[in-house]
Enzyme design. Sequence first.
Site, mmCIF file in Angstrom:
data_model
loop_
_atom_site.group_PDB
_atom_site.id
_atom_site.type_symbol
_atom_site.label_atom_id
_atom_site.label_comp_id
_atom_site.label_asym_id
_atom_site.label_seq_id
_atom_site.Cartn_x
_atom_site.Cartn_y
_atom_site.Cartn_z
ATOM 1 N N CYS A 89 45.002 30.969 21.371
ATOM 2 C CA CYS A 89 43.562 30.999 21.589
ATOM 3 C C CYS A 89 42.955 29.819 20.851
ATOM 4 C CB CYS A 89 42.959 32.308 21.088
ATOM 5 S SG CYS A 89 41.156 32.383 21.261
ATOM 6 N N HIS A 222 43.355 34.664 33.115
ATOM 7 C CA HIS A 222 42.086 33.995 32.834
ATOM 8 C C HIS A 222 41.634 33.209 34.066
ATOM 9 C CE1 HIS A 222 43.736 34.833 28.914
ATOM 10 N NE2 HIS A 222 42.681 34.364 28.278
#
Length: 332
Positions: A89, A222
Site C-alpha cells: 500500500c 482495485h
Amino acid sequence: MRNSFFCIDAHTCGNPVRLVAGGGPLLLHAPISERREIFVRDHDWVRQALMFEPRGHDIMSGAIIYPAYREDCDFAVLFIEVSGCLPMCGAGTIGTVTAAIEEGLVKPREPGRVAIETPAGRVDVTYEEKGGYVETVRLHNVASYLHEADVEVDVPGMGRLRVDLSYGGNYYAVIEPQENWSGLDGMTASDIVGCSQKLRSALADICDPIHPDDARIRGVHHAIWCDLPVNDTSDGRCAVFYGEKAIDRSPGGTGTSARMAQLYGKGRLTVGSRFRHESLIGTVFEGRVEAEARIGPYSGILPSIGGWARVIGHNTIFVDDRDPLAHGFQIR
C-alpha cells in the site's frame, strides 16, 4: 477478554492511515509474506476490529510494524485495510514512515532512508525531515507492469468497457474515458463505487491475473478511473476504488504505480518521465519512472512515488468481547 491497541492515526494526502504501535499479535519470525498468511489465517479479527465500524469506516487503512526478516531491511510491515491484508500500500507506506519516524518507533540505519520488507517485496523509502517532522516521503515501489491491455468486459448498466490490467503492488483495472464512460466529471462518489463494484464482478468472470514471481498475489481487486487533471501542474487525475465501498482520498501509491506502468507499457511514458497524479480532492503524488524492470516474461518499470502525510492523533482502542460488535461490521 478485552484487548488493547495503541494506534497512531495519520493521513496521507487525505487518506487515513492507522499505525498499530502496540497490541498487534506476535507472529513467527519469518518472511513477512509468510507472516501475512499466518495473520490472515489466525488474526484477521484484529484487522476487522480496527478497520471496520464502529472503530473504523469504509475507507480505513492501517499497518502493523514488525521486525524485518530480511537483513537488508530496517523493519517489516503488514498492511491492514477494509479490503484485506494487502501485499503493498503506497499511501499506507508514506503514512507509516511518517508516523514511525516522528514518533520514534524505528531508528533508521541511515538518516533520511529506510528499507521496508513488505509482502510484495523490498520497498526503499527516502524522506525529508525538518524540525522533528517528516515533510515529504518518496517510496521506491516494487516492480510494476502492464499485465494485459485492452481487455473488453461487459458491465451491467454501462455496456462494454475496454480496460487495462496493470500491477503496481496490487492488480488494477485501469479505465480511461471512452464511448461508454465519458470521465470523472459529473460522477458522484456513489456513482464511482457502484460502477467499480459492477466492473470488478464482471472482470472476475473473465480474468484472474497471477503475479509471475508470487502466485499468492492474484486477482483484480482495485480499479482506477483516470481522466484529465483539474490543476494545470498535474498530468492526470484519478479515483481509486478498493474494498467494498472505498474511494482513496489520495491519488493512490500502488494505483499511481500501476497507472505509470500502464502508460509505459503503451509507450506514453519513458524511463525518467515524471507523472504528477491528482486525487479527487486535489492532493497530488509525484510519480517517476526510475528504471526498466523485468517481471517474469513482462517488461515493466521501477516506479517511485513522492507524497506527504501528517500525524493527527494518538488513539488507544479497546476490543472487548462483552461488546456484541467487538469485532467490527460493515453495512453493504
